[in-house]
Design an enzyme around this catalytic site. Structure first.
Site, PDB file in Angstrom:
ATOM      1  N   ASP A  96       0.862  -1.177   0.000  1.00 50.37           N
ATOM      2  CA  ASP A  96       0.000   0.000   0.000  1.00 50.37           C
ATOM      3  C   ASP A  96       0.906   1.237   0.000  1.00 50.37           C
ATOM      4  OD1 ASP A  96      -1.714   2.191   0.811  1.00 50.37           O
ATOM      5  OD2 ASP A  96      -3.166   0.646   1.326  1.00 50.37           O
ATOM      6  N   ASP A 118      -7.217   6.026  -8.347  1.00 47.45           N
ATOM      7  CA  ASP A 118      -8.631   5.961  -7.951  1.00 47.45           C
ATOM      8  C   ASP A 118      -9.057   7.345  -7.448  1.00 47.45           C
ATOM      9  OD1 ASP A 118      -8.723   3.229  -8.515  1.00 47.45           O
ATOM     10  OD2 ASP A 118      -7.945   2.708  -6.538  1.00 47.45           O
ATOM     11  N   GLU A 195      -5.708   4.703 -19.681  1.00 50.75           N
ATOM     12  CA  GLU A 195      -5.618   5.825 -20.629  1.00 50.75           C
ATOM     13  C   GLU A 195      -6.149   5.410 -22.008  1.00 50.75           C
ATOM     14  OE1 GLU A 195      -1.728   7.409 -20.476  1.00 50.75           O
ATOM     15  OE2 GLU A 195      -1.947   8.629 -22.271  1.00 50.75           O
TER      16      GLU A 195
HETATM   17  C1  SAM Z   1      -7.697   2.879 -11.650  1.00 48.90           C
HETATM   18  S1  SAM Z   1      -6.369   1.764 -11.541  1.00 48.90           S
HETATM   19  C2  SAM Z   1      -5.181   2.449 -12.717  1.00 48.90           C
HETATM   20  C3  SAM Z   1      -4.165   1.432 -13.162  1.00 48.90           C
HETATM   21  C4  SAM Z   1      -3.035   1.936 -14.065  1.00 48.90           C
HETATM   22  N1  SAM Z   1      -2.214   2.925 -13.393  1.00 48.90           N
HETATM   23  C5  SAM Z   1      -3.561   2.498 -15.356  1.00 48.90           C
HETATM   24  O1  SAM Z   1      -3.461   3.711 -15.572  1.00 48.90           O
HETATM   25  O2  SAM Z   1      -4.024   1.707 -16.203  1.00 48.90           O
HETATM   26  C6  SAM Z   1      -5.675   2.230  -9.970  1.00 48.90           C
HETATM   27  C7  SAM Z   1      -4.765   1.164  -9.374  1.00 48.90           C
HETATM   28  O3  SAM Z   1      -4.143   1.714  -8.213  1.00 48.90           O
HETATM   29  C8  SAM Z   1      -4.127   0.744  -7.185  1.00 48.90           C
HETATM   30  N2  SAM Z   1      -4.068   1.467  -5.897  1.00 48.90           N
HETATM   31  C9  SAM Z   1      -5.009   2.306  -5.398  1.00 48.90           C
HETATM   32  N3  SAM Z   1      -4.633   2.796  -4.211  1.00 48.90           N
HETATM   33  C10 SAM Z   1      -3.415   2.242  -3.947  1.00 48.90           C
HETATM   34  C11 SAM Z   1      -2.518   2.348  -2.855  1.00 48.90           C
HETATM   35  N4  SAM Z   1      -2.797   3.103  -1.784  1.00 48.90           N
HETATM   36  N5  SAM Z   1      -1.352   1.657  -2.904  1.00 48.90           N
HETATM   37  C12 SAM Z   1      -1.063   0.871  -3.970  1.00 48.90           C
HETATM   38  N6  SAM Z   1      -1.881   0.718  -5.032  1.00 48.90           N
HETATM   39  C13 SAM Z   1      -3.046   1.398  -5.024  1.00 48.90           C
HETATM   40  C14 SAM Z   1      -5.416  -0.028  -7.393  1.00 48.90           C
HETATM   41  O4  SAM Z   1      -5.370  -1.294  -6.772  1.00 48.90           O
HETATM   42  C15 SAM Z   1      -5.495  -0.083  -8.918  1.00 48.90           C
HETATM   43  O5  SAM Z   1      -4.845  -1.230  -9.421  1.00 48.90           O
END
Ligand code: SAM
Length: 213
Positions: A96, A118, A195
């Site tokens: 995380d 997110d 994207e």
């Molecule tokens: C909406 S996806 C975007 C994925 C990728 N970056 C893309 O642009 O295709 C967001 C990703 O961030 C991860 N994520 C969200 N909060 C996080 C955190 N605090 N630490 C690590 N990963 C996180 C989620 O599990 C998810 O896989």
């Protein structure tokens, strides 16, 4: 991002040679870990790994680390990295992002990429956004003096929130656009999975670069 739960995902992630399972032990020694003096770039919230599987091949002069907290998602990124033939300059943390301070010492990171993080639209969830000031405090400590943070998002509210938090959090926004593909910043751009989904729907991509002051 919700994927069907793979029962053995945790075990597979733990065994994968690209995953660093005890990254706290490398804190302060990342150059020695990679065995070179190359810059260290992080992508936080890597998702299924499209960006990194391309970036690590286009930029072998960079040490890349992907940070992802969901093991099923990370597993996809690991498989993609192996299928596309990435070298030893790409590693992953099953972590995380709120624990980054435990993993990177002051000034150890050259760049942080945030791609389609997110948005957490509800106000009561704002502190989960990866550009909330608590995250920015960590980034400021980890980044080198001339290091910077680069962000892309489809979400205008998250973009505006990020601009405000960066201004309050000791960063200087040096570049920004609300339409990446109608700007000069797209020349070196490597599209992520999200994207490509949003651009195929005709949605503009917001982009910014912010320097640590
Ligand atoms: C909406 S996806 C975007 C994925 C990728 N970056 C893309 O642009 O295709 C967001 C990703 O961030 C991860 N994520 C969200 N909060 C996080 C955190 N605090 N630490 C690590 N990963 C996180 C989620 O599990 C998810 O896989």
């Amino acid at each position: 991002m919700r994927l069907r739960r793979k029962p053995q995902a945790q075990q597979m992630v733990r065994k994968h040679p690209r995953v660093i399972l005890d990254p706290e032990r490398v804190r302060g020694y990342w150059k020695a870990f990679f065995g070179n003096n190359h810059p260290l770039f992080l992508e936080l919230g890597t998702g299924k790994g499209q960006f990194l599987s391309r970036a690590c091949q286009q930029h072998t002069e960079i040490n890349w680390i992907g940070v992802e907290r969901i093991e099923e998602v990370l597993l996809h990124a690991l498989q993609k990295a192996d299928e596309t033939g990435c070298g030893g300059n790409l590693r992953f943390l099953w972590l995380d992002a709120k624990k980054l301070d435990e993993v990177f010492a002051e000034g150890e990171v050259d760049r942080i990429h945030l791609h389609f993080s997110d948005p957490w639209p509800k106000k009561r969830h704002a502190k989960r956004r990866l550009t909330d000031r608590r995250f920015l405090e960590q980034y400021r400590r980890m980044l080198k003096k001339d290091g910077f943070l680069q962000l892309k998002t489809d979400n205008e509210d998250l973009f505006n929130f990020s601009l405000e938090e960066l201004a309050k959090g000791g960063f200087q926004v040096t570049d920004s656009t609300s339409d990446l593909y109608d700007s000069s910043f797209d020349q070196e751009n490597i599209p992520t999975e999200y994207e490509e989904k949003f651009t195929s729907q005709g949605m503009p991509i917001h982009f910014l670069r912010a320097r640590h002051m």
